[in-house]
Write an enzyme that holds these catalytic residues in place. Sequence first.
Site, short mmCIF file in Angstrom:
data_model
loop_
_atom_site.label_atom_id
_atom_site.label_comp_id
_atom_site.label_asym_id
_atom_site.label_seq_id
_atom_site.Cartn_x
_atom_site.Cartn_y
_atom_site.Cartn_z
N GLN A 13 67.92 34.78 -60.77
CA GLN A 13 66.82 34.42 -61.68
C GLN A 13 66.39 32.96 -61.50
O GLN A 13 65.20 32.69 -61.33
CB GLN A 13 67.26 34.65 -63.13
N ASP A 35 72.31 33.92 -50.01
CA ASP A 35 72.85 34.76 -51.09
C ASP A 35 73.77 35.80 -50.46
O ASP A 35 73.72 36.02 -49.25
CB ASP A 35 71.72 35.44 -51.89
N TYR A 143 83.40 34.11 -68.85
CA TYR A 143 82.34 33.25 -68.29
C TYR A 143 82.43 31.84 -68.88
O TYR A 143 82.38 30.84 -68.15
CB TYR A 143 81.00 33.90 -68.63
N ILE A 173 67.61 31.82 -70.38
CA ILE A 173 66.39 31.44 -69.66
C ILE A 173 65.42 32.63 -69.61
O ILE A 173 65.80 33.72 -69.20
CB ILE A 173 66.71 30.99 -68.21
C1 AKB Z 1 74.26 34.49 -70.27
O1 AKB Z 1 73.70 35.08 -71.22
O2 AKB Z 1 75.36 34.78 -69.84
C2 AKB Z 1 73.52 33.32 -69.65
C3 AKB Z 1 73.96 32.02 -70.22
C4 AKB Z 1 73.60 31.66 -71.60
O3 AKB Z 1 74.58 31.25 -69.55
N1 AKB Z 1 72.12 33.48 -69.79
#
Ligand code: AKB
Length: 317
Positions: A13, A35, A143, A173
């Site tokens: 993205q 990529d 994450y 985003i």
């Molecule tokens: C996600 O939703 O994982 C990402 C972020 C906020 O880093 N868009």
Amino acid sequence: MQRKTLIIGACGQIGSELVRILRAQQGTDNIIATDIKASNREVVDSGIFEILDAKSREEIRSAIERHNIGTVYLMAALLSAKAEQYPEKAWRLNMSSLFNVLELAREGLINRIFWPSSIAVFGPTTPKVNTPQHTIMEPTTVYGITKQVGERWCDYYFSRYGVDIRSIRYPGIISWRTAPGGGTTDYAVEIFHEALEKGHYNCFLSEDTRLPMMFMDDAIKATLDIMNAPSEDVLIRSSYNLEGVSFSPGELVASIQEHLPEFTVEYNPDFRQAIADSWPNSIDDTPAREHWGWDHNFNLKDITAEMLTKLRQSSMI
Ligand code: AKB
């Protein structure tokens, strides 16, 4: 001879937008897009593109040496929702790719690195409203853990080895050219496609889940602004808080309904609700504004109008 720019994760993205803008600004041949898969036709067809696995230091080293690279944008990552499904894969990709570029920079092969962090570095114990730059950070997602650890490594490599790394904590985003994949904030892009295609959207977050968000043009502006800032202005080398707007699905729906009054939504929160609930509602980005002059252009009204217009104009819908 001008050293070139390597973009890793160029089909995603944000990566795909960086490729387009940097090719226009710096010349097509100066931007090397890479990529793991050739999944974005525009990126692949509009200049130099190579398959590269960000987990392989030797593949990155080879690309840097063959193309005389000076700057690296490391955009490859597994995002929040995907990472919950594949924790080990996320840890391996998100951490080894960062370590690879940090080490290559320490060896002197790279002059400057951009690495994106995220609002996911925050957790349920963080103050939710106007979350400060420096605060409690106890992320509860895979994450978020990778981004939090990554920030510490960035700061360490800058302080210990002088590696010129620059980073911002992206909010969700919103873009119309390339869709996001595997994130929790993805609803705010999907909703526009479904509003135009079906007039109805099944939202995976609850109506009042307020999250920090930003239009793609602002995200690219922030990224290039911090990369072009004089080194002495980049005072934070972990990652900068960054805010554009913040809104809930309910507020976004109301904004879309101003253009499409017939548009309807139902709310069926899934596992992504818990992720969203652990993140801030809004962000205080004073240091980014003060240190390197960050300012955003797009509010919710602007984003809605721009998304609907651009999606209608594009061949997608
Ligand atoms: C996600 O939703 O994982 C990402 C972020 C906020 O880093 N868009």
